[in-house]
Design a protein around this motif. Sequence first.
Motif, mmCIF file in Angstrom:
data_model
loop_
_atom_site.group_PDB
_atom_site.id
_atom_site.type_symbol
_atom_site.label_atom_id
_atom_site.label_comp_id
_atom_site.label_asym_id
_atom_site.label_seq_id
_atom_site.Cartn_x
_atom_site.Cartn_y
_atom_site.Cartn_z
ATOM 1 N N GLU A 1 4.941 8.984 -4.574
ATOM 2 C CA GLU A 1 6.154 9.740 -4.898
ATOM 3 C C GLU A 1 6.689 9.441 -6.311
ATOM 4 N N PRO A 2 6.935 10.504 -7.091
ATOM 5 C CA PRO A 2 7.504 10.329 -8.432
ATOM 6 C C PRO A 2 9.026 10.475 -8.417
ATOM 7 N N LYS A 3 9.662 10.129 -9.531
ATOM 8 C CA LYS A 3 11.114 10.326 -9.648
ATOM 9 C C LYS A 3 11.413 11.800 -9.883
ATOM 10 N N ARG A 4 10.548 12.442 -10.650
ATOM 11 C CA ARG A 4 10.720 13.871 -10.927
ATOM 12 C C ARG A 4 9.419 14.592 -10.613
ATOM 13 N N GLY A 5 9.513 15.929 -10.529
ATOM 14 C CA GLY A 5 8.297 16.703 -10.295
ATOM 15 C C GLY A 5 8.307 17.354 -8.932
ATOM 16 N N LYS A 6 7.519 18.403 -8.803
ATOM 17 C CA LYS A 6 7.505 19.162 -7.546
ATOM 18 C C LYS A 6 6.701 18.423 -6.482
ATOM 19 N N LYS B 1 -0.564 14.339 2.224
ATOM 20 C CA LYS B 1 -0.297 12.984 2.732
ATOM 21 C C LYS B 1 -0.017 11.951 1.629
ATOM 22 N N PRO B 2 0.987 12.188 0.806
ATOM 23 C CA PRO B 2 1.310 11.221 -0.253
ATOM 24 C C PRO B 2 2.031 9.989 0.289
ATOM 25 N N ILE B 3 2.077 8.940 -0.511
ATOM 26 C CA ILE B 3 2.846 7.741 -0.166
ATOM 27 C C ILE B 3 4.268 7.958 -0.687
ATOM 28 N N THR B 4 5.205 8.157 0.254
ATOM 29 C CA THR B 4 6.593 8.391 -0.132
ATOM 30 C C THR B 4 7.462 7.243 0.388
ATOM 31 N N ASP C 1 10.103 7.163 2.064
ATOM 32 C CA ASP C 1 10.733 7.295 3.386
ATOM 33 C C ASP C 1 9.787 6.899 4.532
ATOM 34 N N LEU C 2 8.530 6.576 4.216
ATOM 35 C CA LEU C 2 7.565 6.245 5.279
ATOM 36 C C LEU C 2 7.775 4.806 5.784
ATOM 37 N N SER C 3 7.394 4.586 7.037
ATOM 38 C CA SER C 3 7.450 3.218 7.575
ATOM 39 C C SER C 3 6.242 2.431 7.042
ATOM 40 N N PRO C 4 6.329 1.090 7.047
ATOM 41 C CA PRO C 4 5.193 0.281 6.587
ATOM 42 C C PRO C 4 3.891 0.639 7.321
ATOM 43 N N GLU C 5 3.999 0.902 8.636
ATOM 44 C CA GLU C 5 2.797 1.246 9.424
ATOM 45 C C GLU C 5 2.190 2.569 8.938
ATOM 46 N N GLU C 6 3.079 3.534 8.654
ATOM 47 C CA GLU C 6 2.585 4.835 8.179
ATOM 48 C C GLU C 6 1.903 4.692 6.817
ATOM 49 N N ILE C 7 2.491 3.856 5.952
ATOM 50 C CA ILE C 7 1.900 3.670 4.616
ATOM 51 C C ILE C 7 0.514 3.042 4.742
ATOM 52 N N ARG C 8 0.427 1.971 5.529
ATOM 53 C CA ARG C 8 -0.857 1.298 5.734
ATOM 54 C C ARG C 8 -1.902 2.277 6.262
ATOM 55 N N ASP C 9 -1.487 3.068 7.250
ATOM 56 C CA ASP C 9 -2.388 4.035 7.865
ATOM 57 C C ASP C 9 -2.860 5.082 6.838
ATOM 58 N N ARG C 10 -1.934 5.578 6.016
ATOM 59 C CA ARG C 10 -2.300 6.592 5.019
ATOM 60 C C ARG C 10 -3.244 6.042 3.960
ATOM 61 N N GLU D 1 8.509 -2.711 -4.287
ATOM 62 C CA GLU D 1 7.563 -3.814 -4.069
ATOM 63 C C GLU D 1 6.971 -3.818 -2.656
ATOM 64 N N LYS D 2 7.782 -3.410 -1.660
ATOM 65 C CA LYS D 2 7.291 -3.423 -0.270
ATOM 66 C C LYS D 2 6.124 -2.443 -0.116
ATOM 67 N N ILE D 3 6.265 -1.260 -0.752
ATOM 68 C CA ILE D 3 5.213 -0.242 -0.674
ATOM 69 C C ILE D 3 3.967 -0.714 -1.415
ATOM 70 N N VAL D 4 4.180 -1.205 -2.634
ATOM 71 C CA VAL D 4 3.056 -1.646 -3.467
ATOM 72 C C VAL D 4 2.283 -2.775 -2.766
ATOM 73 N N ARG D 5 3.030 -3.671 -2.091
ATOM 74 C CA ARG D 5 2.389 -4.803 -1.418
ATOM 75 C C ARG D 5 1.419 -4.318 -0.333
ATOM 76 N N ILE D 6 1.821 -3.298 0.419
ATOM 77 C CA ILE D 6 0.939 -2.790 1.481
ATOM 78 C C ILE D 6 -0.347 -2.216 0.868
ATOM 79 N N ILE D 7 -0.193 -1.467 -0.222
ATOM 80 C CA ILE D 7 -1.370 -0.866 -0.872
ATOM 81 C C ILE D 7 -2.308 -1.962 -1.385
ATOM 82 N N VAL D 8 -1.733 -2.973 -2.020
ATOM 83 C CA VAL D 8 -2.563 -4.057 -2.575
ATOM 84 C C VAL D 8 -3.214 -4.872 -1.448
ATOM 85 N N GLU D 9 -2.487 -5.036 -0.324
ATOM 86 C CA GLU D 9 -3.083 -5.747 0.820
ATOM 87 C C GLU D 9 -4.306 -5.003 1.358
#
Length: 261
Positions: free
Chosen positions: A88-93, A100-103, A105-114, A140-148
Amino acid sequence: MKKFALLLIPLLLVPHHINAIENQKDTKQLKAAIIIDDFGGGTGGVRDFLEGDIPITAAVMPFTENSKAHAEWAHKNGFEVMVHLPMEPKRGKKSWLGPKPITVDLSPEEIRDRVKKAINSVPYAVGINNHMGSKAVEDEKIVRIIVEVAKEKNFYIFDSRTSPETKFPKVARELGVPLLQRDVFLDDISSSSFVRKQMLRLAKVTEFNGQGIAIGHVGVTGKVCSLGIFHSMDEFQKRNIKIVPASKLFNETLIEKQLVP
Ligand SMILES: [Zn+2]
């Protein structure tokens, strides 16, 4: 006993000597990587890049009609593949983000799954980079899941640096995941002369740092981007800079680390 010790000396010396020559050779050869984003999406320069002979790294959007086909095509022709994860960006459509972007508003489980499913939808990938993401990369919470997930899969992270506040470097360092960051964007303006100008910037960054990384795009600007890169190759050869797949830049870093006492 004495005889044995004398025999041992040349054995110890030889590998060391060879290593020194190898290191010297590697540090002289400057290396740059060119990541081409947005495969799997727009057509533009897909064929120009994937049937060309410049070893770009293909960043493929997950979950699109062409994700699998483009990743397989790139791999078949010897190109390195990474997952181009929409964030998710700050601006843009919203429509620019793809499926299925990483936004935020998603829960940690949803992010990991995506993230896991995104990796599965791009065969042969060995790294992840972010598509857009100026908002999500600051979380940081989102980035941590991706890096994990990257760590579990033995992937490297390529930070497109769409925000100066990106948390990828901090988290990747903490978790010990290899990280690269963009130096130059090639095609903010859609003209091959602009791309050539940016390629020259890439060359200068590479000469200054010993390695450099640029991002271009395969979609709307794909044709001019591939042309601009192609016409810059003489200049790169003159400057003794080799274009390599992104993961080849990690070896260079390791050698530099070894040289520092
Ligand atoms: Zn992108």
